[in-house]
Design an enzyme around this catalytic site. Sequence first.
Site, short mmCIF file in Angstrom:
data_model
loop_
_atom_site.label_atom_id
_atom_site.label_comp_id
_atom_site.label_asym_id
_atom_site.label_seq_id
_atom_site.Cartn_x
_atom_site.Cartn_y
_atom_site.Cartn_z
CG HIS A 209 -0.15 0.12 2.52
ND1 HIS A 209 0.57 -0.95 3.06
CD2 HIS A 209 0.07 1.16 3.38
CE1 HIS A 209 1.15 -0.57 4.18
NE2 HIS A 209 0.88 0.71 4.40
CG ASP A 211 1.81 5.19 4.66
OD1 ASP A 211 1.20 4.10 4.64
OD2 ASP A 211 2.93 5.34 5.19
CG HIS A 266 5.19 1.05 2.67
ND1 HIS A 266 4.64 2.19 2.10
CD2 HIS A 266 4.64 0.98 3.91
CE1 HIS A 266 3.82 2.78 2.95
NE2 HIS A 266 3.80 2.06 4.05
NE ARG A 276 9.37 -4.78 11.00
CZ ARG A 276 8.65 -3.73 10.58
NH1 ARG A 276 7.32 -3.80 10.63
NH2 ARG A 276 9.23 -2.64 10.14
#
Length: 337
Positions: A209, A211, A266, A276
């Site tokens: 996607h 941002d 990304h 993570r």
Amino acid sequence: MVALSKPSIEQFFMKPSKPNTNPLIFPTIPLIDLSKPESKQHLVKACQDFGFFKVVNHGVPTKFIKKLESEALKFFSSPLSTKEKAGPPDPFGYGNKRIGRNGDVGWVEYLLLNAKPESDYQRYLSVFEENPEIFQGVVNDYVTAVKKMACEILELLADEMKLQPRNVFSKLLMDEQSDSVFRVNHYPPCPEFQENERNGRKLVGFGEHTDPQIISVLRSNNTSGLEISLRDGSWMSVPADSDSFFINVGDSLQVMTNGRFKSVKHRVVANSTKSRVSMIYFGGPPLSEKIAPLPSLIQGEEDSLYKEFTWFEYKKSAFNTRLADNRLGLFEKITAT
């Protein structure tokens, strides 16, 4: 709206990616020292070439970073039944595996919060049995420091591009009505997918996607997983660095610069053995703000590449699409041929 059926296992695997055809010329992530006078030109070049870069000497106190990560880990280590008291997201709150309302899924759980310091976190704080106000204070300290850095970066960009006033971008984040959000993501280890990982199949942590906001400021622990899309369509893994921040150009900044700066696509690949944790500040304008290319950046016979829209209009449109959709496509001007 997609019905909330249980996601199938196959939904969590990525489609095969386009391979990098020449690994010998794989680019490196721009690294920019914000304490250096020449950082301005490096920032502009990184926004033009990548839409993504890493910053050091950023001025965000280490104690704010460590405290927030500690509180985040405490939250995510709570029993699921406890965490679900902070959900479902509407859009703020706790979410698990479902991303948005249009069928996207990922091996992720998250907490999405309003970035305004005066926001009422009572609904989310209720899951902390002891000293819930500590969590709100830690988030406010961190977001305030990261927002300050984001504004400094935006003003350095304006300086280098000779834009007046120099707060032409940063004032949108500083506005009392700024529609900025803060997100903490946790990608748990998933050992049951280890065999697939060995066979080259990647597990979706957060699908590809861009941002939609102006700028995003990301920090994560030392587990890798973030990947960015290069111009040839291949994907590049971003080495983890818990001491630095990574900056994304958002769709709105791409529009305001008439396409000079690139909003980078990304994604996050989940890890079968390590968890993570990432924290992202998304700097957005007020809902009523009109987003359009800055007149001073439209030179000579250059045309505006985008229709004017308000942030509310774009946000509404973006959240009615799938993650991987070209959200800006609906707002691009069609040029006559």
